[in-house]
Write a protein that holds these residues in place. Structure first.
Motif, PDB file in Angstrom:
ATOM      1  N   ARG A   1       0.794  -1.121  -0.113  1.00 48.81           N
ATOM      2  CA  ARG A   1       0.019  -0.017  -0.004  1.00 48.81           C
ATOM      3  C   ARG A   1       1.002   1.374  -0.021  1.00 48.81           C
ATOM      4  N   SER A   2       0.345   2.224  -0.434  1.00 50.80           N
ATOM      5  CA  SER A   2       1.079   3.791  -0.286  1.00 50.80           C
ATOM      6  C   SER A   2       1.175   4.100   0.807  1.00 50.80           C
ATOM      7  N   LEU A   3       2.010   4.969   1.058  1.00 46.64           N
ATOM      8  CA  LEU A   3       2.372   5.635   2.358  1.00 46.64           C
ATOM      9  C   LEU A   3       0.900   6.280   3.063  1.00 46.64           C
ATOM     10  N   GLU A   4       0.204   7.083   2.286  1.00 46.56           N
ATOM     11  CA  GLU A   4      -1.321   7.605   2.680  1.00 46.56           C
ATOM     12  C   GLU A   4      -1.979   6.406   3.131  1.00 46.56           C
ATOM     13  N   GLN A   5      -2.099   5.351   2.658  1.00 48.66           N
ATOM     14  CA  GLN A   5      -3.019   4.201   2.869  1.00 48.66           C
ATOM     15  C   GLN A   5      -2.372   3.642   4.062  1.00 48.66           C
ATOM     16  N   LYS A   6      -1.134   3.427   4.332  1.00 49.07           N
ATOM     17  CA  LYS A   6      -0.812   3.068   5.857  1.00 49.07           C
ATOM     18  C   LYS A   6      -1.075   3.912   6.885  1.00 49.07           C
ATOM     19  N   ILE A   7      -0.825   5.279   6.590  1.00 47.85           N
ATOM     20  CA  ILE A   7      -0.965   6.211   7.682  1.00 47.85           C
ATOM     21  C   ILE A   7      -2.861   6.042   7.972  1.00 47.85           C
ATOM     22  N   VAL A   8      -3.425   6.167   7.039  1.00 52.19           N
ATOM     23  CA  VAL A   8      -4.944   5.796   7.329  1.00 52.19           C
ATOM     24  C   VAL A   8      -5.416   4.744   8.215  1.00 52.19           C
ATOM     25  N   GLU A   9      -4.517   3.593   7.808  1.00 51.21           N
ATOM     26  CA  GLU A   9      -4.924   2.308   8.435  1.00 51.21           C
ATOM     27  C   GLU A   9      -4.399   2.338   9.785  1.00 51.21           C
ATOM     28  N   LEU A  10      -3.345   2.867  10.003  1.00 51.94           N
ATOM     29  CA  LEU A  10      -2.681   3.101  11.492  1.00 51.94           C
ATOM     30  C   LEU A  10      -3.677   3.900  12.363  1.00 51.94           C
ATOM     31  N   MET A  11      -4.191   5.072  11.802  1.00 54.18           N
ATOM     32  CA  MET A  11      -5.141   6.157  12.385  1.00 54.18           C
ATOM     33  C   MET A  11      -6.356   5.473  12.646  1.00 54.18           C
ATOM     34  N   SER A  12      -6.657   4.555  11.705  1.00 57.88           N
ATOM     35  CA  SER A  12      -8.249   4.014  12.009  1.00 57.88           C
ATOM     36  C   SER A  12      -7.971   2.845  13.060  1.00 57.88           C
ATOM     37  N   GLU A  13      -6.904   2.268  13.375  1.00 64.43           N
ATOM     38  CA  GLU A  13      -6.651   1.568  14.436  1.00 64.43           C
ATOM     39  C   GLU A  13      -6.947   2.108  15.834  1.00 64.43           C
ATOM     40  N   TYR A  14      -5.836   3.193  15.725  1.00 66.97           N
ATOM     41  CA  TYR A  14      -5.519   3.770  17.162  1.00 66.97           C
ATOM     42  C   TYR A  14      -6.493   5.063  17.348  1.00 66.97           C
ATOM     43  N   GLN A  15      -7.183   5.538  16.496  1.00 64.20           N
ATOM     44  CA  GLN A  15      -7.903   6.880  16.370  1.00 64.20           C
ATOM     45  C   GLN A  15      -6.938   8.077  16.689  1.00 64.20           C
ATOM     46  N   ALA A  16      -6.142   8.114  17.445  1.00 63.55           N
ATOM     47  CA  ALA A  16      -5.592   9.303  17.661  1.00 63.55           C
ATOM     48  C   ALA A  16      -3.994   9.137  17.942  1.00 63.55           C
ATOM     49  N   LEU A  17      -2.996   9.878  17.676  1.00 60.13           N
ATOM     50  CA  LEU A  17      -1.752   9.537  18.149  1.00 60.13           C
ATOM     51  C   LEU A  17      -0.770  10.824  18.065  1.00 60.13           C
ATOM     52  N   LYS A  18       0.222  11.031  18.620  1.00 59.69           N
ATOM     53  CA  LYS A  18       1.234  11.952  18.498  1.00 59.69           C
ATOM     54  C   LYS A  18       1.675  12.008  17.246  1.00 59.69           C
ATOM     55  N   ILE A  19       1.846  13.094  16.824  1.00 56.09           N
ATOM     56  CA  ILE A  19       2.400  13.536  15.271  1.00 56.09           C
ATOM     57  C   ILE A  19       3.875  12.664  15.272  1.00 56.09           C
ATOM     58  N   GLU A  20       4.527  12.953  16.454  1.00 54.49           N
ATOM     59  CA  GLU A  20       6.022  12.279  16.466  1.00 54.49           C
ATOM     60  C   GLU A  20       5.849  10.896  16.355  1.00 54.49           C
ATOM     61  N   GLN A  21       4.865  10.185  17.003  1.00 50.47           N
ATOM     62  CA  GLN A  21       4.937   8.840  17.049  1.00 50.47           C
ATOM     63  C   GLN A  21       4.607   8.237  15.638  1.00 50.47           C
ATOM     64  N   VAL A  22       3.635   8.932  14.867  1.00 46.57           N
ATOM     65  CA  VAL A  22       3.592   8.367  13.435  1.00 46.57           C
ATOM     66  C   VAL A  22       4.714   8.607  12.727  1.00 46.57           C
ATOM     67  N   GLU A  23       5.589   9.767  12.857  1.00 43.52           N
ATOM     68  CA  GLU A  23       6.824   9.976  12.100  1.00 43.52           C
ATOM     69  C   GLU A  23       7.652   8.973  12.318  1.00 43.52           C
ATOM     70  N   LYS A  24       7.818   8.665  13.734  1.00 44.82           N
ATOM     71  CA  LYS A  24       8.487   7.535  14.180  1.00 44.82           C
ATOM     72  C   LYS A  24       8.301   6.103  13.577  1.00 44.82           C
ATOM     73  N   TYR A  25       7.101   5.972  13.676  1.00 44.12           N
ATOM     74  CA  TYR A  25       6.544   4.682  12.989  1.00 44.12           C
ATOM     75  C   TYR A  25       7.155   4.135  11.526  1.00 44.12           C
ATOM     76  N   PHE A  26       7.007   5.472  10.812  1.00 47.02           N
ATOM     77  CA  PHE A  26       7.228   5.183   9.466  1.00 47.02           C
ATOM     78  C   PHE A  26       8.917   5.513   8.980  1.00 47.02           C
ATOM     79  N   GLY A  27       9.460   6.215   9.907  1.00 43.40           N
ATOM     80  CA  GLY A  27      10.844   6.330   9.849  1.00 43.40           C
ATOM     81  C   GLY A  27      11.345   7.002   8.530  1.00 43.40           C
ATOM     82  N   LEU A  28      10.456   7.986   7.918  1.00 44.28           N
ATOM     83  CA  LEU A  28      10.668   8.584   6.706  1.00 44.28           C
ATOM     84  C   LEU A  28      11.124   9.950   7.141  1.00 44.28           C
ATOM     85  N   PRO A  29      11.828  10.992   6.316  1.00 44.79           N
ATOM     86  CA  PRO A  29      12.205  12.063   6.369  1.00 44.79           C
ATOM     87  C   PRO A  29      10.691  13.045   6.756  1.00 44.79           C
TER      88      PRO A  29
END
Length: 174
Positions: free
Chosen positions: A9-37
């Motif tokens: 899946r694309s990065l956008e699809q993966k972000i939506v999947e993660l957010m659908s699972e957890y509902q709300a997370l810190k921005i820094e957590q999502v950035e660390k999860y994907f490890g991208l610039p």
């Protein structure tokens, strides 16, 4: 449940999947999860906000699946443990009280329980029968390390997580 190593899946699809699972997370957590610039993540967030797929609250530092979702501070704090295990994690997902989330790694189940001060007995009573009937490794996220004494009969890993995500693990030695 999210498959960590799924790459189709694309990065956008993966972000939506993660957010659908957890509902709300810190921005820094999502950035660390994907490890991208940061620039790559910012661009993806902007696209998803524009499409109405996520809500971004930069002032609070929170990403939500939608504007009307309230973040769960216990789940956000628990998610730092997923980030600790991420490299070896096969699957992870949110759960319901008293369980916060579960992770699967190398055929083992790790269940994260959040224990507020005063809830030690409740958490013990929830975990003990489960340990007798199913095989899993409980990880108890404590608000204060001193809570371990009240939970000494549990075969569990204990930890604390600071607001910034620093995880410290403990084992109880009587």
């Amino acid at each position: 449940m999210i498959a960590v190593k799924e790459n189709r899946r694309s990065l956008e699809q993966k972000i939506v999947e993660l957010m659908s699972e957890y509902q709300a997370l810190k921005i820094e957590q999502v950035e660390k999860y994907f490890g991208l610039p940061s620039e790559t993540m910012t661009k993806a967030f902007r696209k998803l906000v524009k499409k109405g797929r996520i809500s971004l609250d930069r002032e609070a530092g929170i990403i939500r699946v939608s504007k009307n979702i309230r973040e769960d501070p216990k789940l956000i704090r628990s998610f730092w443990i997923v980030l600790e295990f991420l490299e070896d994690c096969d699957y992870h997902g949110a759960a319901h009280f008293p369980l916060m989330l579960e992770m699967y790694r190398s055929g083992s189940v790790y269940s994260v329980f959040y224990c507020m001060e005063g809830d030690e007995l409740v958490i013990c009573r929830a975990i003990q029968p489960l340990q007798q009937s199913i095989c899993f490794q409980p990880i108890i996220l404590l608000e204060d390390q001193n809570q371990m004494e009240k939970m000494s009969e549990l075969q569990a890993v204990f930890c604390t997580v600071k607001e910034q995500g620093e995880v410290a693990y403990f084992t109880y030695a009587s």
